[in-house]
Enzyme design. Structure first.
Site, PDB file in Angstrom:
ATOM      1  N   ARG A  98       0.823  -1.220   0.000  1.00  0.00           N
ATOM      2  CA  ARG A  98       0.000   0.000   0.000  1.00  0.00           C
ATOM      3  C   ARG A  98       0.855   1.268   0.000  1.00  0.00           C
ATOM      4  O   ARG A  98       0.636   2.172  -0.812  1.00  0.00           O
ATOM      5  CB  ARG A  98      -0.932   0.018   1.226  1.00  0.00           C
ATOM      6  CG  ARG A  98      -1.920  -1.132   1.236  1.00  0.00           C
ATOM      7  CD  ARG A  98      -2.881  -1.040   2.412  1.00  0.00           C
ATOM      8  NE  ARG A  98      -3.518  -2.332   2.659  1.00  0.00           N
ATOM      9  CZ  ARG A  98      -4.807  -2.507   2.905  1.00  0.00           C
ATOM     10  NH1 ARG A  98      -5.626  -1.486   2.961  1.00  0.00           N
ATOM     11  NH2 ARG A  98      -5.304  -3.714   3.129  1.00  0.00           N
TER      12      ARG A  98
ATOM     13  N   ASP B 193      -2.850 -16.385  -1.984  1.00  0.00           N
ATOM     14  CA  ASP B 193      -3.192 -15.798  -3.280  1.00  0.00           C
ATOM     15  C   ASP B 193      -2.040 -15.171  -4.070  1.00  0.00           C
ATOM     16  O   ASP B 193      -1.668 -15.623  -5.159  1.00  0.00           O
ATOM     17  CB  ASP B 193      -4.336 -14.771  -3.130  1.00  0.00           C
ATOM     18  CG  ASP B 193      -4.118 -13.762  -1.977  1.00  0.00           C
ATOM     19  OD1 ASP B 193      -3.070 -13.807  -1.312  1.00  0.00           O
ATOM     20  OD2 ASP B 193      -5.021 -12.926  -1.767  1.00  0.00           O
TER      21      ASP B 193
ATOM     22  N   GLU C 104     -10.998  -7.743  -6.329  1.00  0.00           N
ATOM     23  CA  GLU C 104     -10.386  -8.797  -7.172  1.00  0.00           C
ATOM     24  C   GLU C 104     -11.152  -9.094  -8.452  1.00  0.00           C
ATOM     25  O   GLU C 104     -10.545  -9.276  -9.520  1.00  0.00           O
ATOM     26  CB  GLU C 104     -10.180 -10.087  -6.367  1.00  0.00           C
ATOM     27  CG  GLU C 104      -9.076  -9.998  -5.320  1.00  0.00           C
ATOM     28  CD  GLU C 104      -9.454  -9.199  -4.081  1.00  0.00           C
ATOM     29  OE1 GLU C 104     -10.674  -8.988  -3.860  1.00  0.00           O
ATOM     30  OE2 GLU C 104      -8.549  -8.778  -3.332  1.00  0.00           O
TER      31      GLU C 104
HETATM   32  C1  DMJ Z   1      -5.588  -5.709  -1.051  1.00  0.00           C
HETATM   33  O1  DMJ Z   1      -4.941  -5.108   0.008  1.00  0.00           O
HETATM   34  C2  DMJ Z   1      -4.621  -6.427  -1.948  1.00  0.00           C
HETATM   35  O2  DMJ Z   1      -5.228  -6.677  -3.175  1.00  0.00           O
HETATM   36  C3  DMJ Z   1      -4.150  -7.725  -1.352  1.00  0.00           C
HETATM   37  O3  DMJ Z   1      -3.272  -8.400  -2.205  1.00  0.00           O
HETATM   38  C4  DMJ Z   1      -5.341  -8.604  -1.048  1.00  0.00           C
HETATM   39  N1  DMJ Z   1      -6.308  -7.923  -0.226  1.00  0.00           N
HETATM   40  C5  DMJ Z   1      -6.688  -6.566  -0.513  1.00  0.00           C
HETATM   41  C6  DMJ Z   1      -7.914  -6.400  -1.361  1.00  0.00           C
HETATM   42  O4  DMJ Z   1      -8.898  -7.324  -1.225  1.00  0.00           O
END
Ligand code: DMJ
Length: 648
Positions: free
Chosen positions: A285, A413, A550
């Site tokens: 972030r 993921d 996503e």
């Molecule tokens: C985000 O902070 C990023 O995409 C992360 O990889 C997964 N979770 C959140 C969004 O859902």
């Protein structure tokens, strides 16, 4: 701003100054009328224009393991070459397709694609005596590069890291500003965007401005907005919503908002607070947000801040194994495992590499890239199950936790996402472990995790509890995968990846439109037998929606890489659902229950990824120019921040 306004924005370095909840709800699924409209398959292979000469990996699959759940109902004649063909041949009938696919209106210009992937190794997959698939290069031997296998084995690297930690405002013994001054000619040049060009994009910009206004009024300088109670929420004390929004505002052409955020970063973003933060979250972030803002605007102030932050994050890497600790104190400059566990999440330690590498490439200071390369090498060397990884890894021992779950959802993921994206970021090198691991992992997805529901044949990706026991559960987080698979296919991955991408995108869409709110739940379950009432269902405790990006991200990749506007229509359905159910007076809120339009139970949080990802991907999805961001030149980090692709 009216719906048809075009914003011309040219920002330069000088002009710029500036997981659960929900109780029992209505369990009834409502099927939309659209669901039963006749139509073609949403995604047609011919929509997808492969880079000329791509698909270089010729994999002999006769020895690969079979997944008995692949293809319950495939008829002969529909099969594609290779044993996985039936696994991904869509059983969907014309009758239950949602929206008739429209022809691409934006013609893709093949000449503009990056160079062909024509030097990649041919590979064969062979089963070894344990039934594990090995990938064997049948061309050149891998190029041996000098590696810092362990930060502790390389006193130079360790000493450099310790020096950077001691002096976070310096690189190479001089101030960060002086160092960047000395490399002025190599710094980023501003990129140009033109603002919204159609009504849908303007609606997204309006949604962003509404979110920003609420954040500014009630939470300015804090991490997140609580839009229902009209207060703020603190997590790391780093103004997450501001930093996460910078590139979104730049891309949307919101010059005033960008400038006020820029001023806050310059004057008020400090990293010296004595507080533990999460390495992964702050990397994707804050470090990712600052780097992206730097590359788009050309404003070196962002790179100065990013470099100081990079130095303060380095203590995480001083673990015995080189696998980073999850928690780092930016003020004290110390790091440790999470309080609740000795382990780091696998996705977290493998989803920091794009950002640290970019920091090194942007500053010509190599330590950031070298410490994450150590992590790459360590994780690459570990035993995996068909290329799939357990979701926990120990920073002290450098090993995976025994019997941990295998998942492409939470904690797993983006390991898979960053294998591909790192390979793209570094110029798609031949014989690269990253892409070989990616291919093996996706083969593992096919053989171990992918199944179809018994009646309606929806493809989904389940989990392996304890690493072994299949559970038909899919997190919304997994809906990033269709986009990543398509991006991989565009860059030479096999046809099977495209077909899985297509089927999984359809399933993810179903997780939205089957809910009365037309918003997806955090977790969906899938029927294992035809005795179950519904093929796709949501448990009450999993019925929340956190404004996650996503699926919109995947729709964006499908539109960006095919030009097919069908994906815009799918996204528009979902955007309107957010407008209807998540919008409140002071912003947009997470919901506790997507299963009942009359009882959505607002959860009162607007996560920063709504601003950095969900709204950005909506905006780019609705663009008249599917290549508004050129995916041959930019790679999005896991938080939706575009970073440049390098040639090597
Ligand atoms: C985000 O902070 C990023 O995409 C992360 O990889 C997964 N979770 C959140 C969004 O859902």
């Amino acid at each position: 701003m009216t719906n048809t306004d075009h914003v011309a924005l040219t920002l330069s370095s000088t002009s710029v100054t500036g997981l659960s909840g929900g109780a029992a709800g209505d369990e009834t699924f409502i099927f939309t009328a659209l669901l039963f409209l006749p139509g073609d398959q949403l995604i047609n292979i011919k929509d997808v224009r492969l880079k000329p000469g791509a698909a270089p990996f010729h994999i002999r699959r006769e020895n690969t393991l079979q997944n008995p759940h692949h293809h319950p109902n495939v008829e002969k004649g529909n099969e594609l070459p290779g044993d996985i063909s039936a696994a991904v041949a869509s059983p969907m009938t014309d009758e239950n397709r949602l929206i008739k696919a429209k022809p691409a209106e934006e013609k893709m210009d093949d000449s503009k694609f990056a160079e062909n992937v024509d030097k990649l190794p041919e590979t064969v997959l062979v089963g070894n005596e344990n039934g594990i698939i090995d990938i064997v290069n049948n061309v050149d031997q891998p190029i041996e590069e000098p590696l810092d296998n362990n930060i502790n084995d390389h006193s130079n690297l360790r000493a450099e890291v310790e020096e950077a930690i001691r002096n976070p405002f310096k690189v190479s013994h001089v101030s960060i500003e002086s160092h960047l001054q000395s490399m002025s000619a190599q710094l980023a040049k501003p990129q140009h965007f033109h603002g919204a060009t159609n009504e849908r994009q303007s609606a997204v910009v309006a949604a962003f401005k509404h979110s920003w206004a609420g954040y500014k009024t009630y939470a300015w300088g804090h991490d997140n907005l609580k839009p229902v109670s009209q207060t703020s929420h603190e997590w790391f004390g780093l103004g997450l919503s501001i930093v996460d929004s910078l590139d979104t505002m730049y891309i949307m052409g919101l010059e005033d908002e960008f400038n006020e955020a820029r001023d806050w970063v310059k004057d008020s973003l400090h990293f010296h607070t004595n507080r533990d933060v999460n390495l992964f979250e702050v990397t994707i972030r804050v470090l990712g947000g600052l780097l992206s803002a730097y590359h788009l605007s050309g404003d070196r102030m962002f790179l100065v801040k990013a470099t100081e932050l990079g130095n303060r994050l380095l203590p995480s890497f001083l673990s015995p194994s080189g696998i980073p600790y999850s928690d780092v104190n930016l003020g004290e400059r110390s790091a440790h495992s999470p309080k609740w566990s000795p382990d780091s999440s696998t996705s977290e330690v493998t989803t920091i590499q794009l950002e640290f590498r970019d920091l090194s490439r942007s500053t010509n200071v190599s330590i950031y890239e070298r410490v994450v390369n150590v992590v790459n090498e360590k994780v690459h060397a570990l035993d995996k199950s068909h290329g799939l990884v357990p979701i926990f890894i120990n920073a002290n021992t450098g090993t995976f936790r025994n019997y941990a779950t295998i998942s492409l959802g939470a904690r797993g993921d983006s390991y898979y996402e960053y294998l591909l994206k790192q390979w793209l970021q570094t110029g798609r090198k031949d014989n690269d472990n990253l892409i070989l691991d990616y291919m093996q992992a996706i083969d593992g997805v096919f053989t171990q995790l992918m199944r179809r529901t018994p009646r309606e044949h929806w493809v989904y990706i389940g989990e392996l509890i304890n690493g072994h026991d299949f559970k038909p559960k899919m997190d919304h987080l997994t809906c990033y995968l269709p986009g990543t698979l398509l991006l991989g296919h565009q860059n030479g991955m096999p046809e099977s990846h495209l077909l899985l991408a297509k089927d999984l995108l359809d399933t993810c869409y179903q997780t939205y439109v089957r809910q009365p709110t037309q918003l997806a739940a955090e977790i969906s379950y899938f029927a294992l037998t035809d005795k179950e009432e519904n093929d796709i269902y949501v448990k009450s405790n999993d019925a929340h929606n956190l404004l996650r990006p996503e699926f919109i991200e995947s729709l964006y990749y499908f539109y960006a890489l095919t030009g097919n506007r069908t994906y815009q229509d799918m996204g528009w359905v979902i955007f309107q659902a957010f407008e209807k159910h998540s919008k409140v007076a002071a912003g947009y809120t997470s919901l506790g229950n997507v299963k009942n339009t009359l009882n959505t139970r607002m959860r009162d949080l607007m996560e920063s990824f709504w601003l950095s990802e969900t709204l950005k991907y909506f905006y780019l999805l609705f663009s008249d120019n599917c290549k508004e961001i050129d995916l041959d030149k930019w790679v999005f980090n896991s938080e939706g921040h575009p970073l440049p692709v390098y040639q090597n």
